[in-house]
Design an enzyme around this catalytic site. Structure first.
Site, short mmCIF file in Angstrom:
data_model
loop_
_atom_site.label_atom_id
_atom_site.label_comp_id
_atom_site.label_asym_id
_atom_site.label_seq_id
_atom_site.Cartn_x
_atom_site.Cartn_y
_atom_site.Cartn_z
CD GLU A 14 -17.11 2.93 1.53
OE1 GLU A 14 -17.72 3.85 2.11
OE2 GLU A 14 -16.08 2.40 1.98
CB ALA B 1 -7.59 10.95 2.97
CB ALA B 2 -10.56 15.61 3.23
CG PHE B 3 -11.99 12.61 8.94
CD1 PHE B 3 -11.95 11.23 8.91
CD2 PHE B 3 -11.29 13.28 9.92
CE1 PHE B 3 -11.22 10.52 9.85
CE2 PHE B 3 -10.54 12.58 10.87
CZ PHE B 3 -10.51 11.19 10.83
CG ASP C 87 -6.73 -4.01 -3.72
OD1 ASP C 87 -7.23 -5.14 -3.64
OD2 ASP C 87 -6.50 -3.31 -2.72
CD GLU D 86 -3.21 -0.80 0.61
OE1 GLU D 86 -3.36 0.33 0.11
OE2 GLU D 86 -4.08 -1.68 0.58
CG ASP E 78 -8.30 0.89 -0.47
OD1 ASP E 78 -7.10 1.18 -0.36
OD2 ASP E 78 -8.75 -0.26 -0.28
#
Length: 308
Positions: free
Chosen positions: A184, A110-112, A179, A27, A199
């Protein structure tokens, strides 16, 4: 946060070893950063903002965390570096710890997204998911008419979801990401919404190899948004070359250079391959059956129906 725990085993210059399966790949924090910039250049805007940072593990994580379980995983290595391994299902052990030098570590932040209590997300299985098995093949790998089956299955039988999958396929192929097992969406909007491109850490592993199997959804379905097709054609022109725009965009990141030149050049090469597949589709099925009109007027973009 995606970190550089694998940097000791894979530097910016190294490629993923050829004997590694896609599900054993590293990753990469720099892949998460580059994916955000690529998504913006493609005009998808489906990756939450990501930025590279040099993090002080002592001052910015260990000394400020209120998570006692996380705090307990910090230790000092035999080389006098600060390390931690956190809590997770896989690879959270002393052997797989993240170690700083002595406590500085590269990472991507990363931004939430909104809290799940505020904005529930739905996880969907990617129809072109790989088998994640050393010997078995997925159905789409052996059935050339697999897309016909997908087109008859909700939510791909109406709306724009199939076109979203085509966009995601192009995005993944350009960065070599194998991958993409799930994706979502925000639950509140039902099927009338967009895919969130989360991801992306297994992208940009190999610049010398173009994984054509990533393009199978596009070659099987032969469908693309007109806005996407026009953007790809624009990025293939010398004055708007994808690699040049990516290089310029990534210069703004604090961990620049994020990608080495061979990865940038690989994107230009892969873009030409995407356009070749689409040209073949148009020749075979006609433009009207391949390219979905989604541009109306000079400034407005309207999302039309996604399936014929």
């Amino acid at each position: 946060m995606t970190h550089d725990g694998d940097r000791e085993r894979q530097t910016r210059e190294q490629e993923t070893p050829p004997d590694f399966f896609y599900f054993s790949d590293f990753e990469r924090h720099n892949a998460e950063i580059a994916a955000f910039h690529l998504d913006r250049i493609l005009d998808f805007k489906r990756v939450p903002p990501v930025a590279g940072r040099l993090v002080n593990m002592t001052r910015e994580i260990r000394d400020v965390t209120r998570d006692k379980k996380l705090w307990r995983t910090f230790f000092i290595s035999p080389a006098n570096n600060i390390c931690f391994y956190g809590e997770c299902s896989y690879y959270c052990s002393t052997e797989h710890a993240l170690c700083g030098k002595p406590d500085q570590i590269e990472g991507s932040l990363a931004a939430f997204l909104p809290d799940l209590n505020l904005a529930k997300r739905k996880t969907w299985r990617n129809p072109w998911r790989r088998s994640y098995h050393k010997r078995k093949k997925a159905e789409w790998e052996v059935d050339p008419d697999y897309c016909d089956e997908v087109k008859q299955t909700p939510p791909y039988d109406r709306g724009t979801r199939l076109l979203d999958i085509m966009d995601m396929t192009i995005f993944d192929f350009l960065m070599g990401n194998m991958d993409r097992h799930h994706y979502e969406t925000f639950e509140k909007f039902g099927n009338d919404t967009f895919i969130i491109h989360l991801d992306n850490g297994r992208g940009f592993g190999k610049h010398s190899h173009d994984e054509l199997s990533i393009l199978v959804p596009l070659s099987q379905c032969c469908r693309v948004r007109k806005s996407t097709y026009l953007r790809l054609q624009l990025l293939a022109k010398e004055e708007y070359q994808l690699s040049s725009l990516m290089e310029e965009s990534l210069l703004r990141d604090r961990l620049s250079p994020v990608l080495i030149q061979p990865h940038l050049q690989a994107m230009d090469r892969r873009l030409r391959l995407v356009l070749q597949v689409l040209a073949g589709c148009v020749e075979k099925e006609g433009s009207v059956n391949v390219v979905e009109e989604d541009i109306f007027g000079d400034t407005s973009t309207h999302r039309s129906r996604g399936h014929r």
